[in-house]
Design an enzyme around this catalytic site. Structure first.
Site, PDB file in Angstrom:
ATOM      1  N   GLY A 171     -17.272  68.433  12.458  1.00  0.00           N
ATOM      2  CA  GLY A 171     -17.900  67.752  11.174  1.00  0.00           C
ATOM      3  C   GLY A 171     -19.160  67.645  11.053  1.00  0.00           C
TER       4      GLY A 171
ATOM      5  CE1 TYR B 135     -10.369  59.780   4.165  1.00  0.00           C
ATOM      6  CE2 TYR B 135     -10.570  58.425   2.281  1.00  0.00           C
ATOM      7  CZ  TYR B 135     -10.543  58.865   3.439  1.00  0.00           C
ATOM      8  OH  TYR B 135     -12.089  58.925   4.054  1.00  0.00           O
TER       9      TYR B 135
ATOM     10  CE  LYS C 277     -10.146  59.241   8.152  1.00  0.00           C
ATOM     11  NZ  LYS C 277     -11.331  59.699   9.298  1.00  0.00           N
TER      12      LYS C 277
ATOM     13  CG  ASP D  98     -18.525  71.765  10.049  1.00  0.00           C
ATOM     14  OD1 ASP D  98     -18.870  70.751   9.266  1.00  0.00           O
ATOM     15  OD2 ASP D  98     -17.943  72.854   9.063  1.00  0.00           O
TER      16      ASP D  98
ATOM     17  CG  ASP E 113      -9.771  74.321  13.823  1.00  0.00           C
ATOM     18  OD1 ASP E 113      -9.254  73.197  13.851  1.00  0.00           O
ATOM     19  OD2 ASP E 113      -7.968  75.024  13.550  1.00  0.00           O
TER      20      ASP E 113
HETATM   21  C1  AKB Z   1     -13.344  59.197  -0.754  1.00  0.00           C
HETATM   22  O1  AKB Z   1     -13.437  58.884  -1.625  1.00  0.00           O
HETATM   23  O2  AKB Z   1     -11.941  59.705  -0.689  1.00  0.00           O
HETATM   24  C2  AKB Z   1     -13.867  58.243   0.450  1.00  0.00           C
HETATM   25  C3  AKB Z   1     -14.076  56.938   0.942  1.00  0.00           C
HETATM   26  C4  AKB Z   1     -13.743  56.122   0.002  1.00  0.00           C
HETATM   27  O3  AKB Z   1     -13.392  56.901   2.215  1.00  0.00           O
HETATM   28  N1  AKB Z   1     -15.418  58.602   0.168  1.00  0.00           N
END
Ligand code: AKB
Length: 314
Positions: free
Chosen positions: A11, A145, A149, A37, A55
């Site tokens: 990335g 997200y 994480k 990337d 990828d």
């Molecule tokens: C987002 O806004 O998704 C990112 C983060 C805070 O991880 N910048």
């Protein structure tokens, strides 16, 4: 002379990758840092140096690069951010977690001796204390997200305790920088505002004016990332992501500071779906574990960041 690591960055064309690659090249030597990337290189990444299109879901190609370049440090930055993630949850899971899981296994089987994984304040959720969020706390993120994480952090911890793989991670807050404008995040307003005020004199903010979020300026992101990766292993008390913050701000506070430079500028507020995400995140972060373990200290507060940013925004 000290032996330099052979580094691979995924990335590398993104907001952080672009500047991190340059810092890594000046530290370890251009030829020792392979930037990769999904998108073929189309912009100057500072010093020219080795690049491969990759990828991250293609583990075979990743392994081939590890072998060909005898890589021993990996910075795995490729990921989708919070707002974009909500628009394609399966893709986000595949890139942010599945690809990470396979890359970690490949790093272990190919004797990579240090891995960096970017985590985020997105691992927090509605059950997390929003002021001075502690290092160890409740993690019930409300975005895919955040789920990917925190799962990635737990997977790192598992690999560290089960296999001894040295995986290190930071929970980045919103990152402010001027080289690459971030896309798909919830904290993007903090960069967009600079460019829109400079170019158009007006900014339509997608968050409410008093939404407070933790932020950090890019020079401090680089400082923190390299600081963590250079720390001695015995200094590190966790292989989960370290809490990290430079300062916190609201859109209204940032706009007020920017008015010192653009007195005619105006702003309006039209909150959208990102408001709900921002409301589930922390306002301020307690990053004392990072300070105590490996000496983390930010150089920039909001005023210092704005003063420097306006010199560079065109
Ligand atoms: C987002 O806004 O998704 C990112 C983060 C805070 O991880 N910048």
């Amino acid at each position: 002379m000290e032996k330099q690591p052979k580094v691979l960055v995924t990335g590398s064309g993104g907001q952080i990758g672009t500047e991190l690659v340059r810092a890594l090249r000046s530290m370890h030597g251009t030829e020792n840092v392979l930037s990769t990337d999904l998108i073929p290189r189309d912009r100057d990444e500072g010093a020219e140096g080795p690049f491969a299109q990759l990828d991250v879901t293609d583990t075979e190609s990743f392994v081939a690069l590890l072998e060909e370049h005898k890589i021993n440090h990996v910075y795995h930055l490729a990921a989708l951010l919070s707002s974009k993630g909500e628009k394609n949850i399966d893709l986000t899971w595949n890139i942010n977690f599945e690809a990470h899981r396979k890359l970690l296994a490949a790093c272990y089987s190919h004797n990579v001796d240090r891995v960096f994984f970017p985590s985020t304040i997105g691992v927090y959720g509605p059950t997390t204390p929003r002021q001075m969020t502690p290092q160890f706390t409740s993690f019930q993120p409300s975005t895919v997200y955040g789920i990917t994480k925190i799962t990635g952090e737990l997977w790192n911890q598992y690999y560290k305790s089960r296999y001894g793989l040295d995986v290190r991670s930071l929970r980045y807050p919103g990152v402010i920088s001027y080289e690459v404008i971030p896309e798909g995040g919830t904290t993007d307003f903090s960069v967009e505002m600079f460019f829109e005020l400079k170019r158009k004199g007006h900014y339509v903010c997608y968050l409410k004016k008093d939404t407070r979020l933790p932020m950090i300026y890019m020079p401090d992101v680089i400082k923190a990332t390299l600081g963590l990766m250079q720390a001695e292993v015995h200094q590190l008390s966790t292989s989960m992501g370290y809490n990290l913050s430079g300062f916190s701000l609201t859109p209204a506070e940032l706009f007020e500071e920017l008015q010192r430079y653009y007195p005619e500028a105006t702003i309006s507020y039209e909150p959208d779906a990102r408001q709900q995400i921002a409301d589930s995140w922390s306002e301020t972060i307690d990053d004392r574990t990072a300070s105590d373990d490996w000496g983390w200290q930010p150089d920039y507060n909001m005023q210092g960041m704005v003063k420097d940013m306006v010199k560079h925004v065109v």
